[in-house]
Design a protein around this motif. Sequence first.
Motif, PDB file in Angstrom:
ATOM      1  N   ARG A 124      -4.743  11.804   5.796  1.00 28.05           N
ATOM      2  CA  ARG A 124      -4.415  11.473   4.004  1.00 28.05           C
ATOM      3  C   ARG A 124      -3.322  12.938   3.788  1.00 28.05           C
ATOM      4  O   ARG A 124      -3.522  13.867   3.883  1.00 28.05           O
ATOM      5  N   GLU A 125      -2.109  12.207   2.991  1.00 20.24           N
ATOM      6  CA  GLU A 125      -1.212  13.213   2.931  1.00 20.24           C
ATOM      7  C   GLU A 125      -0.730  12.954   1.099  1.00 20.24           C
ATOM      8  O   GLU A 125      -0.578  11.676   0.882  1.00 20.24           O
ATOM      9  N   ASN A 126      -0.390  13.991   0.664  1.00 18.00           N
ATOM     10  CA  ASN A 126       0.526  13.951  -0.630  1.00 18.00           C
ATOM     11  C   ASN A 126       1.855  13.968  -0.179  1.00 18.00           C
ATOM     12  O   ASN A 126       2.433  14.127   1.121  1.00 18.00           O
ATOM     13  N   LEU A 127       2.702  13.898  -1.167  1.00 15.56           N
ATOM     14  CA  LEU A 127       4.205  13.960  -0.854  1.00 15.56           C
ATOM     15  C   LEU A 127       4.765  15.024  -0.162  1.00 15.56           C
ATOM     16  O   LEU A 127       5.452  14.999   0.708  1.00 15.56           O
ATOM     17  N   THR A 128       4.368  16.166  -0.596  1.00 17.23           N
ATOM     18  CA  THR A 128       4.874  17.565  -0.126  1.00 17.23           C
ATOM     19  C   THR A 128       4.451  17.647   1.585  1.00 17.23           C
ATOM     20  O   THR A 128       5.166  17.999   2.224  1.00 17.23           O
ATOM     21  N   GLN A 129       3.230  17.297   1.787  1.00 15.56           N
ATOM     22  CA  GLN A 129       2.578  17.067   3.094  1.00 15.56           C
ATOM     23  C   GLN A 129       3.387  16.367   3.967  1.00 15.56           C
ATOM     24  O   GLN A 129       3.755  16.603   5.326  1.00 15.56           O
ATOM     25  N   ALA A 130       3.555  15.025   3.386  1.00  8.90           N
ATOM     26  CA  ALA A 130       4.091  13.970   4.064  1.00  8.90           C
ATOM     27  C   ALA A 130       5.692  14.471   4.535  1.00  8.90           C
ATOM     28  O   ALA A 130       6.193  14.390   5.608  1.00  8.90           O
ATOM     29  N   PHE A 131       6.453  15.116   3.712  1.00  9.55           N
ATOM     30  CA  PHE A 131       7.736  15.642   3.744  1.00  9.55           C
ATOM     31  C   PHE A 131       7.774  16.898   4.800  1.00  9.55           C
ATOM     32  O   PHE A 131       8.557  16.773   5.799  1.00  9.55           O
ATOM     33  N   GLY A 132       6.772  17.743   4.805  1.00 13.39           N
ATOM     34  CA  GLY A 132       6.480  18.788   5.615  1.00 13.39           C
ATOM     35  C   GLY A 132       6.510  18.334   7.009  1.00 13.39           C
ATOM     36  O   GLY A 132       6.932  18.823   8.000  1.00 13.39           O
ATOM     37  N   ASN A 133       5.479  17.144   7.115  1.00 14.01           N
ATOM     38  CA  ASN A 133       5.005  16.630   8.406  1.00 14.01           C
ATOM     39  C   ASN A 133       6.053  15.773   8.814  1.00 14.01           C
ATOM     40  O   ASN A 133       6.008  15.284  10.136  1.00 14.01           O
ATOM     41  N   SER A 134       7.055  15.424   8.168  1.00 14.11           N
ATOM     42  CA  SER A 134       8.343  14.687   8.635  1.00 14.11           C
ATOM     43  C   SER A 134       7.410  13.089   8.898  1.00 14.11           C
ATOM     44  O   SER A 134       7.800  12.780   9.952  1.00 14.11           O
ATOM     45  N   CYS A 135       6.563  12.702   7.998  1.00 12.05           N
ATOM     46  CA  CYS A 135       5.792  11.434   8.454  1.00 12.05           C
ATOM     47  C   CYS A 135       6.619  10.077   8.255  1.00 12.05           C
ATOM     48  O   CYS A 135       7.009   9.876   7.224  1.00 12.05           O
ATOM     49  N   ASN A 136       6.851   9.744   9.261  1.00 12.38           N
ATOM     50  CA  ASN A 136       7.942   8.401   9.273  1.00 12.38           C
ATOM     51  C   ASN A 136       7.093   7.178   8.545  1.00 12.38           C
ATOM     52  O   ASN A 136       7.744   6.526   7.737  1.00 12.38           O
ATOM     53  N   THR A 137       5.624   7.083   8.864  1.00  5.74           N
ATOM     54  CA  THR A 137       5.113   5.952   8.191  1.00  5.74           C
ATOM     55  C   THR A 137       4.780   5.912   6.663  1.00  5.74           C
ATOM     56  O   THR A 137       5.075   5.194   5.994  1.00  5.74           O
ATOM     57  N   ALA A 138       4.703   7.189   6.359  1.00  8.68           N
ATOM     58  CA  ALA A 138       4.582   7.552   4.715  1.00  8.68           C
ATOM     59  C   ALA A 138       5.886   7.139   4.084  1.00  8.68           C
ATOM     60  O   ALA A 138       5.934   6.631   3.094  1.00  8.68           O
ATOM     61  N   PHE A 139       6.957   7.609   4.598  1.00 10.40           N
ATOM     62  CA  PHE A 139       8.179   7.398   4.015  1.00 10.40           C
ATOM     63  C   PHE A 139       8.628   6.061   4.352  1.00 10.40           C
ATOM     64  O   PHE A 139       9.666   5.589   3.481  1.00 10.40           O
ATOM     65  N   SER A 140       8.127   5.515   5.289  1.00 18.08           N
ATOM     66  CA  SER A 140       8.652   4.272   5.259  1.00 18.08           C
ATOM     67  C   SER A 140       7.921   2.948   3.760  1.00 18.08           C
ATOM     68  O   SER A 140       8.667   2.248   3.403  1.00 18.08           O
ATOM     69  N   ASN A 141       6.727   3.315   3.718  1.00 15.14           N
ATOM     70  CA  ASN A 141       5.999   3.069   2.471  1.00 15.14           C
ATOM     71  C   ASN A 141       6.862   3.625   1.035  1.00 15.14           C
ATOM     72  O   ASN A 141       6.758   2.510   0.434  1.00 15.14           O
ATOM     73  N   VAL A 142       7.406   4.659   1.317  1.00 13.90           N
ATOM     74  CA  VAL A 142       8.019   5.047   0.027  1.00 13.90           C
ATOM     75  C   VAL A 142       9.462   4.331   0.160  1.00 13.90           C
ATOM     76  O   VAL A 142       9.707   3.645  -1.099  1.00 13.90           O
ATOM     77  N   GLY A 143       9.858   3.809   0.936  1.00  7.86           N
ATOM     78  CA  GLY A 143      11.286   2.875   1.145  1.00  7.86           C
ATOM     79  C   GLY A 143      11.056   1.827   0.398  1.00  7.86           C
ATOM     80  O   GLY A 143      11.865   1.117  -0.323  1.00  7.86           O
ATOM     81  N   LEU A 144       9.984   1.274   0.785  1.00  8.92           N
ATOM     82  CA  LEU A 144       9.320  -0.253   0.583  1.00  8.92           C
ATOM     83  C   LEU A 144       9.240  -0.330  -0.932  1.00  8.92           C
ATOM     84  O   LEU A 144       9.275  -1.212  -1.619  1.00  8.92           O
ATOM     85  N   SER A 145       8.903   0.895  -1.597  1.00 11.00           N
ATOM     86  CA  SER A 145       8.439   0.782  -2.852  1.00 11.00           C
ATOM     87  C   SER A 145       9.486   1.321  -3.945  1.00 11.00           C
ATOM     88  O   SER A 145       9.492   0.938  -5.225  1.00 11.00           O
ATOM     89  N   LEU A 146      10.682   1.428  -3.449  1.00 12.65           N
ATOM     90  CA  LEU A 146      11.892   1.884  -4.057  1.00 12.65           C
ATOM     91  C   LEU A 146      12.691   0.547  -4.801  1.00 12.65           C
ATOM     92  O   LEU A 146      12.716  -0.361  -4.025  1.00 12.65           O
TER      93      LEU A 146
END
Length: 540
Positions: A329-351
């Motif tokens: 489980r990550e917030n956006l700061t943690q996803a950015f720090g971990n360079s989480c590809n799956t989290a940012f894939s979901n961000v992209g789909l929401s834009l």
Amino acid sequence: MSREKNQLHRPGLHRADPSSGRSGGRPKEEGAPSGSYLQAGKEGTEGQNVSAANQGRAPLAGKTSRPKRRLRRSNLHAPVIHNTEFTVISSVFVALFIAVGAYFIHFMVQEGDYYRNNAYNPRLSVAEARVTRGDILSSDGKVLASSKDGNRSYPFEDVYAHAVGYNSNGKGGVELQENDTLLRSHVSPVRRIQNLFAGKKDQGDNVTLTLDSKIQQAAYGAIGNHKGAVVVLDPDTGKILAMVSKPDFDPNKLEKNWDKLSTDKDQAALVNRANQGLYPPGSTFKIVTSLAYLRQNNGSDHNFSYDCTGTFSKDGYTIHCFGNEKHGRENLTQAFGNSCNTAFSNVGLSLNYEQWKQTAGDMLFDTNLPTDLSNSAISKFQLAKSDGAAAIMQTAIGQGNTLVTPIHMAMLASAVANGGKLMRTYIKDKVTSEDGLPVYSAEARQAGQLMTSAEADQLKSYMRYVVTNGTARSINSKSYTIYGKTGTAEYNSEKDSHSWFVGFAEQDQKKVAVAVILEEVGGTSTSATSAAGAVFKACF
């Protein structure tokens, strides 16, 4: 009768119209020539005189026979001529004059330097015959290029190869960009006369660059034997403090090695990768994706939460985190720090596509960069509205068709460091004559406000977390504060990758922004991060 005829044909009088039954009086104005004057006379007097003449009676003794006359302008006016053809032709010529003037201004401002410095410009050949090419110096006074006995020498050999450039087999770098400046001479009139009688050339003006020799040497060493580039900027002024590209060359031996250098496309040593190389940005693009998310959520990331399982699939396409690592489980700061590809894939789909593209445009994609470096490549955001989930997810994590230059990424980091404000980047700091008199001095100029200060602060907090808790922990320092984003950018179907680091550091009032890319170094960003760490040490 003779007298009657003379009186009847006296100038200014009109013969009576026999058919009208009138014997004089005020003549009819119909048919009078346009613009003519008609005799008015007093009512009855003129008629009586004419009548007396007709009857053969002499005028009264002692009185003149010429009546008082008063001229009156005719009520008829000259017709107004409307010359439509003349108006149209005049308008066309005025429009052409304005267009030529506008193009002339555009030519002088936008293209003047290119033609002034073009090797085919005959004026430069004339200048070379009477002026010795000026020196090029670093900001701390090191001579980077000089002329003696008609030969150009480069004391630091490869270290400044792409920044300073070369002056044989054509020209490159600052040697090309400031060709006209180096061949101008502002020596004193006395010195000019002395040179004329002595048969000597005048000394050209010297160009001092913004490059810091200590930082340049550190950046050159940090790349090692890898292909790649390093760019270091001062966020407050836009000065380019260091610019290195490898593979490189020794400009002292360029003529000897020209055939190999100009034909080896694999090494492409003549290309300045710092501002001309286009690369997939990898996870460093998550800076842009994060900004797009913040803008579409009223500047807040409070509602973001994602449970990373290491992979994510959509419409038959799967995205993996590095090594399929499960971040939980990550917030956006943690996803950015971990360079989480799956989290940012979901961000992209929401834009929203249009807003995302607008954000990319605000971040200087698909436009010329505000810099004095000539021939800088244009970064490209190439996601189409019709693209499917696979392309959207890839773009969100810096893959797909997105391409950037290292100097562009350094400028983005610089804007975050500077509260969203981007300064125009430049390499020419000042020009002086042989006698040391100032000819030109650069001034820091704001290029634009890429983001609000609140947005910059939010991105800054993400980038700080990368260094304290994320993928760049290895370069965290107690002496100065580092902010950054790491990246691994795949560039072929075999998943070979480049290593990226983009960020900045600050200590008291001093700040520097850095972008590092190392080509073909494997599956992690460790190499670029280490190189950035070495550069930061040299800066502070």
